[in-house]
Design a protein around this motif. Structure first.
Motif: not given
Length: 360
Positions: A337-360
């Motif tokens: 659990p994460r008790l020191d944050l609030v819902p507004e901290d759950c942003s999609v900006a956190q995500l690191k995406f797989k590059r399209e070249s890696e997905a092939a």
């Protein structure tokens, strides 16, 4: 084990008190609370209409306390740690310097090669400043609000650090342990404008005699940093932190990279529980898109048998290898659990995406 806490909030004309208890009732447990203006008769209530199993009651109790702390309520030892001062329940005045991520391999290599950047291990805990002022010892969270400290940490400070004036230590709380790594103020002297190397020397002298408080090991040469990074990665540790040894202490997360960077071996994100999957030890996760205000489903995560299944709306820290386009997490692992944050901290900006070249 029964628990209780007294919380206070004072700001302007508000001077409020909140109490909560986790109480045993036969083989079951109850969560009770009382609230009202300090010094007046308190209104009582219960978070459990009927007694429930311990694990469920403990989860309700922890969530209740976390919600009140997030609103600025301050826990006080014996209900009197702040008695007689105007600072109860208010912002501490000290905010931690947050770390910007290392974005790519060339940037990582540059930090390893540059001797002005020291390397330390990154720990998986909660950021915690310890503020000592006279007889008062409090912790603060990453938002600068005062929070409870484990008795073991507070006792170590009270018996081993005899502060002459305000002293503020920065570190990571991992369970009942404290891992210090910076010093903002020492015996009334503000060190935040001084180089990190100087602050680190002062910190090591201050904590020298505190049992269980390790000195932060810092590596400076390319060979040392590369070896430690590889060893920590092989040992499946969380990651490393790079700190510019000649830089001052800048609160929050500075722009343009900043003087403190983090490199995590596995990505992680704070998500909100969207739903609990019926009949399974797993939950659905969602993240918030600030640009649209919408919450997006990002997949499921299994909850280990030794962990309490979080409820809808609670925040969960989840490790993952990468995110697919659209947001779904690949190989998510529940960290807790994460008790020191609030819902507004759950942003999609956190995500690191797989590059399209890696997905092939």
């Amino acid at each position: 084990m029964q628990e209780s806490i007294t919380l206070f909030f004072r700001e302007g004309a508000s001077d409020k008190q909140y109490q909560a208890q986790l109480l045993q009732d036969g083989d079951q447990w109850r969560v009770e609370f009382q609230y009202g203006r300090r010094g007046s008769a308190l209104t009582s209530g219960s978070k459990t209409v009927t007694p429930v199993p311990y694990a469920q009651a403990k989860r309700i109790y922890d969530k209740l306390v976390a919600e009140k702390q997030g609103k600025g309520y301050t826990p006080m030892e014996g209900g009197a740690a702040y008695t007689g001062t105007e600072h109860a329940g208010r912002a501490s005045g000290y905010r931690p310097q947050l770390l910007n991520p290392v974005e790519n391999a060339p940037e990582l290599e540059s930090l390893l090669s540059d001797p002005t950047w020291g390397l330390q291990e990154k720990y998986d805990g909660e950021r915690r400043l310890v503020v000592i002022e006279g007889d008062v010892v409090v912790g603060t969270n990453r938002k600068g609000l005062t929070v409870a400290l484990p008795a073991s940490i507070e006792q170590a400070v009270r018996t081993k650090i005899h502060a002459r004036g305000v002293t503020v230590i920065d570190g990571e709380q991992v369970g009942e342990s404290y891992l210090p790594f910076d010093l903002l103020v020492c015996h009334g002297v503000d060190l935040r404008d001084r180089p990190y190397a100087e602050r680190l020397d002062a910190l090591e002298a201050l904590i020298l005699n505190i049992p269980g408080w390790p000195r932060p090991l810092t590596y400076s040469t390319y060979e040392q940093k590369r070896r430690v990074l590889d060893e920590l990665r092989a040992d499946r540790r969380e990651g490393v932190v790079f700190k510019r040894m000649d830089a001052p202490y800048t609160p929050d997360r500075p722009n343009s990279g900043g003087a403190q960077r983090k490199y995590k071996f596995v990505e992680s994100a704070t998500c909100r529980v969207r739903a609990v999957n019926v009949g399974k030890r797993s939950v659905q996760l969602e993240l918030h898109d600030p640009s649209t205000g919408a919450w997006t489903y990002v997949g499921n995560v299994s909850i280990p048998a030794n962990r309490v299944v979080p409820e809808i709306g609670e925040l969960a820290e989840v490790a993952y290898l990468y995110a697919f386009s659209g947001g779904s997490l690949f190989q998510p692992v529940y960290l807790g659990p994460r008790l020191d944050l609030v819902p507004e901290d759950c942003s999609v900006a956190q995500l690191k995406f797989k590059r399209e070249s890696e997905a092939a």
